[in-house]
Design a protein around this motif. Structure first.
Motif, PDB file in Angstrom:
ATOM      1  N   THR A 105      36.156  43.347  32.623  1.00  0.00           N
ATOM      2  CA  THR A 105      37.382  42.367  33.317  1.00  0.00           C
ATOM      3  C   THR A 105      37.025  41.165  34.005  1.00  0.00           C
ATOM      4  O   THR A 105      37.694  40.379  33.896  1.00  0.00           O
ATOM      5  N   ALA A 106      35.955  41.525  34.890  1.00  0.00           N
ATOM      6  CA  ALA A 106      36.306  39.500  35.998  1.00  0.00           C
ATOM      7  C   ALA A 106      35.723  38.878  34.905  1.00  0.00           C
ATOM      8  O   ALA A 106      35.899  37.976  34.834  1.00  0.00           O
ATOM      9  N   ALA A 107      34.583  38.973  33.860  1.00  0.00           N
ATOM     10  CA  ALA A 107      34.464  37.916  32.971  1.00  0.00           C
ATOM     11  C   ALA A 107      35.717  37.402  32.451  1.00  0.00           C
ATOM     12  O   ALA A 107      36.031  36.465  32.308  1.00  0.00           O
ATOM     13  N   LEU A 108      36.398  38.365  31.575  1.00  0.00           N
ATOM     14  CA  LEU A 108      37.675  37.437  31.138  1.00  0.00           C
ATOM     15  C   LEU A 108      38.442  36.812  32.112  1.00  0.00           C
ATOM     16  O   LEU A 108      39.070  35.750  31.604  1.00  0.00           O
ATOM     17  N   LEU A 109      39.164  38.081  33.384  1.00  0.00           N
ATOM     18  CA  LEU A 109      39.423  36.492  33.873  1.00  0.00           C
ATOM     19  C   LEU A 109      38.818  35.940  34.464  1.00  0.00           C
ATOM     20  O   LEU A 109      39.697  34.744  34.125  1.00  0.00           O
TER      21      LEU A 109
END
Length: 247
Positions: free
Chosen positions: A238-242
């Motif tokens: 999720t952090a990578a997408l954000l």
């Protein structure tokens, strides 16, 4: 048009493009290519490296890379051209200052330290997963967790994020620490506000569901180490997408 056959041009991408970790290959590939585009390492109107080169540099399959490029195409960030001088090109885009969506994005994130939120979220989620697994759940609690997981599998796309939130909140509530659960609820509200700024990606949702299932299995089996590791990887995706969309 730049074709990136020249090594000096290719070196411009070296600070961003690096082999991704196996656990979040799609998300981290998307994050890195978004950084290439948003940082202007490949100027608007120029061509990205060839698929084979990108796949090799990122350590992913051509299938994964093509799925990422399709997302970027759907978002209007790149376009595919055929022919001798074809390839994937960065599209010209209007000044985001004239875009309502761009204005909304800036309003939502200008007061948020995204990196701080993502790190705090990971600490809380990993901790909650480990506590649930280590302390064990009653049969009633286990059924609540199974039910929350099932709801994410059954949710239509429009309701997915709400059900995803409920699963994570359930895990936080079951960890035995009301203080942690309260902190997580506040953090999750901010995370959801950020998630609302980026598109729902089917490939990412499928991957998330696999991680959710593995997480619940580890918790129910009392494997705290596995529960923490799965949750850490899940938060990382999720952090990578954000980071990719919002940085």
């Amino acid at each position: 048009m730049g074709d990136f056959q020249d090594s000096a041009d290719a070196d411009r991408l070296a600070p961003v493009l690096r082999p991704v970790r196996a656990g979040n290959g799609f998300e981290e590939t998307l994050e890195q290519i978004l950084q290439v585009v948003r940082l202007g390492l490949v100027p608007q109107g120029e061509r990205l490296p060839a698929e084979r080169e990108l796949a090799e540099r990122l350590g992913v399959s051509r299938v994964t890379l093509r799925e990422v490029l399709k997302v970027l195409t759907d978002q209007g960030l790149v376009e595919s051209r055929r022919g001798r001088y074809g390839g994937t090109f960065v599209r010209y885009r209007p000044d985001p200052g004239h875009s309502n969506s761009g204005d909304e994005l800036r309003r939502r994130i200008e007061k948020v330290d995204v990196e701080d939120i993502l790190r705090f979220r990971e600490v809380l989620e990993v901790g909650a997963a480990g506590l649930c697994a280590a302390h064990g759940l009653s049969e009633e609690q286990a059924e609540r967790l199974r039910g929350a997981l099932a709801a994410t599998h059954e949710a239509p796309l429009a309701d997915y994020r709400r059900q995803d939130t409920m699963l994570h909140l359930t895990l936080a509530e079951l960890c035995g620490s009301p203080s942690l659960a309260a902190q997580y609820a506040a953090v999750r509200a901010t995370v959801n506000d950020l998630l609302d700024c980026i598109p729902l990606l089917v490939r990412n949702l499928e991957h998330s569901q696999q991680q959710h299932s593995a997480l619940v299995e580890a918790v129910l089996e009392g494997d705290a180490d596995a529960a923490r590791e799965v949750m850490r990887e899940h938060c990382g995706g999720t952090a990578a997408l954000l980071r990719g969309f919002l940085s």
